[in-house]
Write a protein that holds these residues in place. Sequence first.
Motif, PDB file in Angstrom:
ATOM      1  N   ASP A 111       1.021  -1.156   0.021  1.00 43.68           N
ATOM      2  CA  ASP A 111       0.033  -0.024   0.034  1.00 43.68           C
ATOM      3  C   ASP A 111       0.945   1.311  -0.070  1.00 43.68           C
ATOM      4  OD1 ASP A 111      -2.715   1.228   0.226  1.00 43.68           O
ATOM      5  OD2 ASP A 111      -1.748   1.984   2.224  1.00 43.68           O
ATOM      6  N   VAL A 112       0.729   2.175  -0.775  1.00 47.44           N
ATOM      7  CA  VAL A 112       1.156   3.382  -0.977  1.00 47.44           C
ATOM      8  C   VAL A 112       0.600   4.720  -0.423  1.00 47.44           C
ATOM      9  CG1 VAL A 112       2.697   2.533  -3.032  1.00 47.44           C
ATOM     10  CG2 VAL A 112       0.587   3.669  -3.398  1.00 47.44           C
ATOM     11  N   LYS A 113      -0.726   4.409  -0.011  1.00 46.09           N
ATOM     12  CA  LYS A 113      -1.552   5.470   0.303  1.00 46.09           C
ATOM     13  C   LYS A 113      -0.862   6.081   1.765  1.00 46.09           C
ATOM     14  CE  LYS A 113      -5.556   3.897  -2.035  1.00 46.09           C
ATOM     15  NZ  LYS A 113      -7.074   3.184  -1.750  1.00 46.09           N
ATOM     16  N   ASP A 114      -0.750   5.173   2.768  1.00 42.70           N
ATOM     17  CA  ASP A 114      -0.117   5.427   4.079  1.00 42.70           C
ATOM     18  C   ASP A 114       0.676   6.769   3.972  1.00 42.70           C
ATOM     19  OD1 ASP A 114      -2.237   3.963   5.041  1.00 42.70           O
ATOM     20  OD2 ASP A 114      -0.632   2.452   5.780  1.00 42.70           O
ATOM     21  N   LYS A 115       1.885   6.344   2.958  1.00 42.30           N
ATOM     22  CA  LYS A 115       2.990   6.990   2.766  1.00 42.30           C
ATOM     23  C   LYS A 115       2.853   8.429   2.569  1.00 42.30           C
ATOM     24  CE  LYS A 115       7.673   7.054   1.167  1.00 42.30           C
ATOM     25  NZ  LYS A 115       8.792   6.470   0.405  1.00 42.30           N
ATOM     26  N   SER A 116       1.971   8.610   1.394  1.00 42.53           N
ATOM     27  CA  SER A 116       1.773   9.762   0.882  1.00 42.53           C
ATOM     28  C   SER A 116       0.769  10.719   1.929  1.00 42.53           C
ATOM     29  CB  SER A 116       0.578   9.735  -0.350  1.00 42.53           C
ATOM     30  OG  SER A 116      -0.368   9.100  -0.076  1.00 42.53           O
ATOM     31  N   ILE A 117       0.334   9.986   2.813  1.00 46.86           N
ATOM     32  CA  ILE A 117      -0.574  10.909   3.847  1.00 46.86           C
ATOM     33  C   ILE A 117       0.615  11.206   5.105  1.00 46.86           C
ATOM     34  CG2 ILE A 117      -2.588  10.809   5.354  1.00 46.86           C
ATOM     35  CD1 ILE A 117      -3.966   9.171   3.342  1.00 46.86           C
ATOM     36  N   LEU A 118       0.904   9.884   5.444  1.00 45.78           N
ATOM     37  CA  LEU A 118       1.483  10.143   7.117  1.00 45.78           C
ATOM     38  C   LEU A 118       3.159  10.725   6.860  1.00 45.78           C
ATOM     39  CD1 LEU A 118       0.418   6.772   8.552  1.00 45.78           C
ATOM     40  CD2 LEU A 118      -0.522   9.088   8.938  1.00 45.78           C
ATOM     41  N   ALA A 119       3.835  10.283   5.713  1.00 49.25           N
ATOM     42  CA  ALA A 119       4.934  10.444   5.602  1.00 49.25           C
ATOM     43  C   ALA A 119       5.388  12.087   5.665  1.00 49.25           C
ATOM     44  CB  ALA A 119       5.973  10.037   4.276  1.00 49.25           C
ATOM     45  N   THR A 120       4.232  12.822   5.068  1.00 46.55           N
ATOM     46  CA  THR A 120       4.492  14.403   5.107  1.00 46.55           C
ATOM     47  C   THR A 120       3.995  14.909   6.489  1.00 46.55           C
ATOM     48  OG1 THR A 120       2.138  14.454   4.770  1.00 46.55           O
ATOM     49  CG2 THR A 120       3.501  14.370   2.769  1.00 46.55           C
ATOM     50  N   ARG A 121       3.806  14.132   7.682  1.00 45.74           N
ATOM     51  CA  ARG A 121       3.705  14.427   8.806  1.00 45.74           C
ATOM     52  C   ARG A 121       5.124  14.146   9.662  1.00 45.74           C
ATOM     53  NH1 ARG A 121      -0.226  15.228   6.018  1.00 45.74           N
ATOM     54  NH2 ARG A 121      -2.307  15.946   6.886  1.00 45.74           N
ATOM     55  N   GLY A 122       6.084  13.838   8.985  1.00 47.13           N
ATOM     56  CA  GLY A 122       7.284  13.473   9.710  1.00 47.13           C
ATOM     57  C   GLY A 122       7.628  11.966  10.312  1.00 47.13           C
ATOM     58  N   ILE A 123       6.683  11.076   9.818  1.00 47.84           N
ATOM     59  CA  ILE A 123       6.666   9.761  10.215  1.00 47.84           C
ATOM     60  C   ILE A 123       8.017   9.104   9.292  1.00 47.84           C
ATOM     61  CG2 ILE A 123       5.584   7.662  10.637  1.00 47.84           C
ATOM     62  CD1 ILE A 123       3.079   9.307  11.128  1.00 47.84           C
ATOM     63  N   ASP A 124       8.780   8.425   9.753  1.00 41.16           N
ATOM     64  CA  ASP A 124       9.848   7.740   8.988  1.00 41.16           C
ATOM     65  C   ASP A 124       9.367   6.606   8.468  1.00 41.16           C
ATOM     66  OD1 ASP A 124      11.218   5.419  10.854  1.00 41.16           O
ATOM     67  OD2 ASP A 124      10.315   7.096  11.985  1.00 41.16           O
ATOM     68  N   SER A 125      10.173   5.974   7.611  1.00 42.93           N
ATOM     69  CA  SER A 125       9.598   4.961   6.665  1.00 42.93           C
ATOM     70  C   SER A 125       9.801   3.827   7.481  1.00 42.93           C
ATOM     71  CB  SER A 125      10.538   4.759   5.567  1.00 42.93           C
ATOM     72  OG  SER A 125      11.979   4.720   5.548  1.00 42.93           O
ATOM     73  N   LYS A 126      10.648   3.754   8.452  1.00 40.61           N
ATOM     74  CA  LYS A 126      10.752   2.400   9.268  1.00 40.61           C
ATOM     75  C   LYS A 126       9.289   2.126  10.020  1.00 40.61           C
ATOM     76  CE  LYS A 126      15.676   0.845  10.090  1.00 40.61           C
ATOM     77  NZ  LYS A 126      16.723   0.556  11.242  1.00 40.61           N
ATOM     78  N   THR A 127       9.055   3.430  10.771  1.00 40.26           N
ATOM     79  CA  THR A 127       7.777   3.228  11.799  1.00 40.26           C
ATOM     80  C   THR A 127       6.596   2.824  10.874  1.00 40.26           C
ATOM     81  OG1 THR A 127       8.930   5.073  12.971  1.00 40.26           O
ATOM     82  CG2 THR A 127       6.617   4.469  13.158  1.00 40.26           C
ATOM     83  N   LEU A 128       6.512   3.433   9.622  1.00 43.34           N
ATOM     84  CA  LEU A 128       5.340   3.425   8.681  1.00 43.34           C
ATOM     85  C   LEU A 128       5.409   1.938   8.164  1.00 43.34           C
ATOM     86  CD1 LEU A 128       3.243   4.726   7.561  1.00 43.34           C
ATOM     87  CD2 LEU A 128       4.703   5.432   5.385  1.00 43.34           C
ATOM     88  N   ASN A 129       6.520   1.390   7.819  1.00 46.93           N
ATOM     89  CA  ASN A 129       6.502  -0.145   7.405  1.00 46.93           C
ATOM     90  C   ASN A 129       6.277  -1.048   8.450  1.00 46.93           C
ATOM     91  OD1 ASN A 129       8.404  -2.594   6.578  1.00 46.93           O
ATOM     92  ND2 ASN A 129       7.441  -1.623   4.754  1.00 46.93           N
ATOM     93  N   ALA A 130       6.704  -0.792   9.721  1.00 46.63           N
ATOM     94  CA  ALA A 130       6.580  -1.528  10.850  1.00 46.63           C
ATOM     95  C   ALA A 130       5.181  -1.811  11.169  1.00 46.63           C
ATOM     96  CB  ALA A 130       7.247  -1.098  12.116  1.00 46.63           C
ATOM     97  N   SER A 131       4.500  -0.466  10.937  1.00 51.16           N
ATOM     98  CA  SER A 131       2.843  -0.654  11.179  1.00 51.16           C
ATOM     99  C   SER A 131       2.220  -1.354  10.333  1.00 51.16           C
ATOM    100  CB  SER A 131       2.273   0.944  11.176  1.00 51.16           C
ATOM    101  OG  SER A 131       2.346   1.396   9.846  1.00 51.16           O
ATOM    102  N   LYS A 132       2.717  -1.462   8.967  1.00 55.64           N
ATOM    103  CA  LYS A 132       1.889  -2.394   8.063  1.00 55.64           C
ATOM    104  C   LYS A 132       2.316  -3.884   8.460  1.00 55.64           C
ATOM    105  CE  LYS A 132       3.760  -0.211   4.499  1.00 55.64           C
ATOM    106  NZ  LYS A 132       3.904   0.190   2.977  1.00 55.64           N
ATOM    107  N   ILE A 133       3.606  -3.919   8.647  1.00 62.69           N
ATOM    108  CA  ILE A 133       4.015  -5.537   8.740  1.00 62.69           C
ATOM    109  C   ILE A 133       3.372  -6.191  10.227  1.00 62.69           C
ATOM    110  CG2 ILE A 133       6.059  -6.853   9.623  1.00 62.69           C
ATOM    111  CD1 ILE A 133       6.040  -6.412   6.614  1.00 62.69           C
ATOM    112  N   THR A 134       3.198  -5.008  11.230  1.00 63.05           N
ATOM    113  CA  THR A 134       2.597  -5.817  12.587  1.00 63.05           C
ATOM    114  C   THR A 134       1.026  -5.653  12.455  1.00 63.05           C
ATOM    115  OG1 THR A 134       4.036  -4.387  13.713  1.00 63.05           O
ATOM    116  CG2 THR A 134       2.259  -5.121  14.812  1.00 63.05           C
TER     117      THR A 134
END
Length: 533
Positions: A111-134
Amino acid sequence: MNNFISLNILDKFRFLYEKIGIDYDTMKLILRVKLTLDSRKTSNLLERQQFDQYLDQYKTVQIIYTIIGFFMMFIVIMSKNTLVSMATYFAMFMFFIATNFMSDFSSVILDVKDKSILATRGIDSKTLNASKITHVMIYMVKISIALNGFSLIASLKHGLIFSLIFLIEIFLINIFMLMFSGLVYLLLLKLFNGSKLKDAITIIQIVVTVSFSLAYIIVMNLSTSINLFESIHFETISYFLPPFWFASLLEIIATKNINKTLLILSFLALVIPLISALIYIKLTPVFEKNLQKLNNESSNKNIKKYKFPIKLSKIICKDKEEIIFFNFFSRMIRVDRDFKATVYTTIGSNLICFFVVLDRYVEDMGVYIYLFLYSYVTIVPTIIIALKFSRNYNASYIYKTIPIKNKMNIHKAAIKACLANIIIPIYIISSIIFINIYEVTVIQHIIIIFLVTIFIAISTFVILNKNLPFSQPPNIFKKNYAILDNYLMIVLTIIMAGIHFVISLFGTLPLNIYIIVLLIINIILYKLAFRVR
């Protein structure tokens, strides 16, 4: 928001997330939102009645997995050879996990939607990917509990340590399957771009699922030839089959039988999942960066034109409106990636099992070997059901914007396109291979099973709701949709096989009469199913 038990359990592993550089509090907040959205009682996409139906079907699937797990328990209870039994058990478990992940959860990882929304809020890629995996892991654990709950209880007969190691290995298998899939997707993201990348992902989903089906069969065949009580002598291929890795450690605990081979396999069971997880964590930023390629749509200038379906439509379709939709659905069947992933995965796994099992029991079945062709008929309902879904379901508004005289022409065209492009061609190829290998020259049986295939396809349409083809979102019902209808049609197929067998006992003439009867039934059923409403 809801207080989820899964998140409370996850808190116990907070230190692991923080140790690898993940903002745990942010990840937990993202997970809480995702789980709340998953479990909410209302939906913008669904009416209340539809959503309640979805929840009921999800519970039904969990119950079915629990029933399957109950029968898997007997592998543990009745085991005389721990290595053989547990290798077989883990092969079955890994097959279920692989098919579930590829069909239901791979879209979450990609999924690429989370990154387009959350990455702009300063959330790093590791945390974002960890949320998807978990997020995926939480649901895979639920499936694992349903499949392994009874077996964990039964494993207490070998002692508490055996059960604890068994539980840990179930968790390690989930990690291994998830990380392995993630690394495969990363490789594809590096090699391909645009539409070619999406096609490659679809192909790899099919290949991986079919490969696990093949691996399961190999494990079953190897298991019958291994006698641990006489000697520990494995073929080299055993070292490349994960079920043997995880079974070896349990063999050591249960029998106290320690040797070099079992130690190596046990070492692989513990180390490979952890190494794959470390590699994936290290490459997470690369994964998230390349994930943006899925948003790139490269134009395909060399669009293939298939003239045969156009010519065929003029023969098997009478109405001009039906011809138009037949050609449309023929193209959709060739280009819709979700449809291909669902259908060809099912067909590939089925055909592998079909020919391997057929080879094993060919002598026992004798002249009735043709009955194995009914195993192909059992996947026809899955193919018909898959016609309902598409990731681009929003485009179904076209059904309302264009003038359609008779909407039954849409359904007729879809069923005919599915039969002409997938079901009948694969049946013909399977029948030819079947006849050439096993020298079954009785064409009557092939014709009967062909007519039963048509009967099951039309019957599946009759019992399903009449949603238009490719008009339903796959993320809502997915595999859970019409699961009871699917199993009902499988039971009907088995009944038809039984009738076929009984009639064949009385000679050639009854078979010829049965062919005529089936032909008449199909004609009547076709006219009733697609009558104007």
